[in-house]
Design a protein around this motif. Structure first.
Motif, PDB file in Angstrom:
ATOM      1  N   TYR A 123       1.021  -0.905   0.310  1.00  0.00           N
ATOM      2  CA  TYR A 123       0.317  -0.018   0.037  1.00  0.00           C
ATOM      3  C   TYR A 123       0.676   1.456  -0.039  1.00  0.00           C
ATOM      4  N   VAL A 124       0.264   1.796  -0.771  1.00  0.00           N
ATOM      5  CA  VAL A 124       1.853   3.334  -1.318  1.00  0.00           C
ATOM      6  C   VAL A 124       0.810   4.895  -1.263  1.00  0.00           C
ATOM      7  N   TYR A 125       0.812   5.436  -0.637  1.00  0.00           N
ATOM      8  CA  TYR A 125      -0.179   6.727  -0.435  1.00  0.00           C
ATOM      9  C   TYR A 125       0.936   8.148   0.330  1.00  0.00           C
ATOM     10  N   TRP A 126       0.243   9.161  -0.079  1.00  0.00           N
ATOM     11  CA  TRP A 126       0.596  10.662   0.321  1.00  0.00           C
ATOM     12  C   TRP A 126      -0.632  11.289   0.650  1.00  0.00           C
ATOM     13  N   TYR A 127      -0.625  12.778   0.540  1.00  0.00           N
ATOM     14  CA  TYR A 127      -1.759  13.661   0.349  1.00  0.00           C
ATOM     15  C   TYR A 127      -0.727  14.781  -0.085  1.00  0.00           C
ATOM     16  N   VAL A 128      -1.758  15.390  -0.630  1.00  0.00           N
ATOM     17  CA  VAL A 128      -0.916  16.816  -1.976  1.00  0.00           C
ATOM     18  C   VAL A 128      -2.142  17.521  -1.843  1.00  0.00           C
ATOM     19  N   ALA A 129      -1.782  18.774  -1.507  1.00  0.00           N
ATOM     20  CA  ALA A 129      -3.066  20.534  -1.940  1.00  0.00           C
ATOM     21  C   ALA A 129      -2.260  20.775  -3.378  1.00  0.00           C
ATOM     22  N   ASN A 130      -2.279  22.444  -3.253  1.00  0.00           N
ATOM     23  CA  ASN A 130      -1.847  23.434  -3.635  1.00  0.00           C
ATOM     24  C   ASN A 130      -0.479  23.584  -3.720  1.00  0.00           C
ATOM     25  N   ASN A 131       1.044  22.856  -4.180  1.00  0.00           N
ATOM     26  CA  ASN A 131       2.341  22.940  -3.930  1.00  0.00           C
ATOM     27  C   ASN A 131       2.550  21.999  -2.861  1.00  0.00           C
ATOM     28  N   GLU A 132       2.444  21.319  -1.659  1.00  0.00           N
ATOM     29  CA  GLU A 132       2.016  20.874  -0.953  1.00  0.00           C
ATOM     30  C   GLU A 132       1.470  19.408  -1.053  1.00  0.00           C
ATOM     31  N   GLU A 133       2.582  18.640  -0.309  1.00  0.00           N
ATOM     32  CA  GLU A 133       2.921  17.360  -0.553  1.00  0.00           C
ATOM     33  C   GLU A 133       3.463  16.510   0.737  1.00  0.00           C
ATOM     34  N   THR A 134       2.858  15.661   1.524  1.00  0.00           N
ATOM     35  CA  THR A 134       3.441  14.699   2.314  1.00  0.00           C
ATOM     36  C   THR A 134       3.370  13.358   2.731  1.00  0.00           C
ATOM     37  N   PRO A 135       3.853  12.202   3.359  1.00  0.00           N
ATOM     38  CA  PRO A 135       2.973  11.302   3.249  1.00  0.00           C
ATOM     39  C   PRO A 135       2.646  11.143   4.704  1.00  0.00           C
ATOM     40  N   ASP A 136       2.689  12.412   5.401  1.00  0.00           N
ATOM     41  CA  ASP A 136       2.663  12.303   6.921  1.00  0.00           C
ATOM     42  C   ASP A 136       1.260  13.465   7.246  1.00  0.00           C
ATOM     43  N   HIS A 137      -0.057  12.549   7.702  1.00  0.00           N
ATOM     44  CA  HIS A 137      -1.628  12.713   8.546  1.00  0.00           C
ATOM     45  C   HIS A 137      -1.119  13.997   8.691  1.00  0.00           C
ATOM     46  N   ASP A 138      -0.231  13.248  10.690  1.00  0.00           N
ATOM     47  CA  ASP A 138      -0.387  14.886  11.120  1.00  0.00           C
ATOM     48  C   ASP A 138       0.900  16.710  10.794  1.00  0.00           C
ATOM     49  N   LYS A 139       1.147  16.086   9.528  1.00  0.00           N
ATOM     50  CA  LYS A 139       1.609  17.525   8.795  1.00  0.00           C
ATOM     51  C   LYS A 139       1.240  17.815   8.576  1.00  0.00           C
ATOM     52  N   GLN A 190       2.474   8.180 -14.205  1.00  0.00           N
ATOM     53  CA  GLN A 190       0.982   8.869 -14.273  1.00  0.00           C
ATOM     54  C   GLN A 190       1.242   9.506 -13.016  1.00  0.00           C
ATOM     55  N   ALA A 191       1.797  10.105 -11.850  1.00  0.00           N
ATOM     56  CA  ALA A 191       1.716  11.143 -11.362  1.00  0.00           C
ATOM     57  C   ALA A 191       1.564  12.273 -12.640  1.00  0.00           C
ATOM     58  N   PRO A 192       2.164  12.346 -12.929  1.00  0.00           N
ATOM     59  CA  PRO A 192       2.247  13.801 -13.905  1.00  0.00           C
ATOM     60  C   PRO A 192       1.071  14.388 -14.444  1.00  0.00           C
ATOM     61  N   GLU A 193       0.566  13.283 -14.989  1.00  0.00           N
ATOM     62  CA  GLU A 193      -1.169  13.042 -15.204  1.00  0.00           C
ATOM     63  C   GLU A 193      -1.774  13.498 -14.681  1.00  0.00           C
ATOM     64  N   PHE A 194      -2.420  13.730 -13.547  1.00  0.00           N
ATOM     65  CA  PHE A 194      -3.176  13.580 -12.859  1.00  0.00           C
ATOM     66  C   PHE A 194      -3.115  14.807 -11.395  1.00  0.00           C
ATOM     67  N   GLN A 195      -2.061  15.496 -11.464  1.00  0.00           N
ATOM     68  CA  GLN A 195      -1.254  15.421  -9.666  1.00  0.00           C
ATOM     69  C   GLN A 195      -0.404  16.991 -10.428  1.00  0.00           C
ATOM     70  N   LEU A 196      -1.002  17.812 -10.433  1.00  0.00           N
ATOM     71  CA  LEU A 196      -0.103  19.681 -10.824  1.00  0.00           C
ATOM     72  C   LEU A 196       1.018  19.462 -10.555  1.00  0.00           C
ATOM     73  N   PRO A 197       2.371  20.039 -10.673  1.00  0.00           N
ATOM     74  CA  PRO A 197       3.605  19.984 -10.253  1.00  0.00           C
ATOM     75  C   PRO A 197       3.784  20.672  -9.390  1.00  0.00           C
ATOM     76  N   LEU A 198       4.846  20.288  -8.181  1.00  0.00           N
ATOM     77  CA  LEU A 198       5.334  20.830  -6.735  1.00  0.00           C
ATOM     78  C   LEU A 198       6.690  21.436  -6.916  1.00  0.00           C
ATOM     79  N   LYS A 199       6.235  22.784  -6.998  1.00  0.00           N
ATOM     80  CA  LYS A 199       7.788  23.729  -6.795  1.00  0.00           C
ATOM     81  C   LYS A 199       8.593  24.004  -5.885  1.00  0.00           C
ATOM     82  N   GLN A 200       9.219  23.714  -5.568  1.00  0.00           N
ATOM     83  CA  GLN A 200      10.521  22.455  -4.749  1.00  0.00           C
ATOM     84  C   GLN A 200      11.638  23.999  -5.532  1.00  0.00           C
ATOM     85  N   ASN A 201      12.449  23.488  -3.764  1.00  0.00           N
ATOM     86  CA  ASN A 201      13.461  24.401  -4.421  1.00  0.00           C
ATOM     87  C   ASN A 201      14.723  24.193  -4.084  1.00  0.00           C
TER      88      ASN A 201
END
Length: 237
Positions: free
Chosen positions: A164-180, A226-237
């Motif tokens: 099972y693989v997972y993560w959470y993503v919002a507008n330019n924010e992404e983490t596999p940590d639910h608390d974060k 697959q990810a680039p097909e449905f998820q917006l890119p993250l702007k990382q420093n």
């Protein structure tokens, strides 16, 4: 002594009034943020149509509608997309995206739902998946090796393994940590008045016991494509 009690009472009342005022302001000024997914609004609703690709690498897919149990559990403004992908050799990956509306309880912890379905969590590891998007970025995900005993066609109990693989993503924010994720959601709400629309992205694949690492490697290659097909890119420093 009485003066101290009076001061404490005044301070408490001021804090309560301030909290009430803040909550009133948030309710009045709160707006929904922009999702971190490629999705189009459903007319007349806050729900969105999430665009999972039909084919990825050599995997073909079929649509996986939202299960009835999920329909009854998630808030009504939740957006859902699911597909089951199959490679020519029969290896299958179930891909799911759950996008919250105004109710963050759409986004839950897998610690609860997997054991609730009878799965034991045997091992947890972190994944770093390079995504070749514009701009390129590294996707942080969690990968869990899971197992349970099921009866085969002869009525015998056999061990079944999965990943099972997972993560959470919002507008330019992404983490596999639910608390974060909850921390960032709260900070964004307080700073901007916008409730970020987080999405819970997950993948599930069955495999034979002992072949979990091979399954993880295949899933990483699949996700990278697959990810680039449905998820917006993250702007990382």
């Amino acid at each position: 002594m009485n003066n101290k009690k009076t001061v404490m009472l005044v301070v408490t009342l001021v804090m309560m009034a301030g909290t009430a005022a803040a909550l009133t302001w948030l309710r009045t000024n709160q707006k929904l943020g922009t999702p971190g997914l490629k999705a189009t609004p459903v007319p007349g609703s806050v729900m969105m149509d999430i665009h999972l690709p039909v084919s990825v690498l050599d995997f073909a897919s079929t649509n996986a509608p939202e299960p009835e149990t999920v329909l009854g559990y998630l808030p009504k403004d939740t957006s859902y997309a699911g597909r089951i992908y199959q490679a020519p050799d029969g290896f299958r990956i179930q891909s799911t995206a759950i996008l919250m509306g105004a109710d963050r309880t759409s986004i839950h912890r897998p610690d609860f739902c997997l054991p609730g379905q009878g799965w034991s969590i045997d091992e947890k590891q972190a994944l770093d998946i390079p995504i070749n998007d514009q701009p390129p970025y590294h996707l942080e995900a969690a990968a869990w090796k899971i197992s349970q005993f099921m009866k085969n066609s002869e009525g015998q109990k056999v061990k079944v393994a999965g990943v099972y693989v997972y993560w959470y993503v919002a507008n330019n924010e992404e983490t596999p940590d639910h608390d974060k994720m909850i921390k960032w959601l709260t900070l964004d709400l307080l700073r901007t008045g916008a409730l970020q629309r987080w999405a819970y992205i997950s993948y599930f694949a069955l495999c034979r016991p002992g072949q979990e690492d091979m399954a993880i490697d295949r899933m990483k290659m699949f996700i990278a494509a697959q990810a680039p097909e449905f998820q917006l890119p993250l702007k990382q420093n």
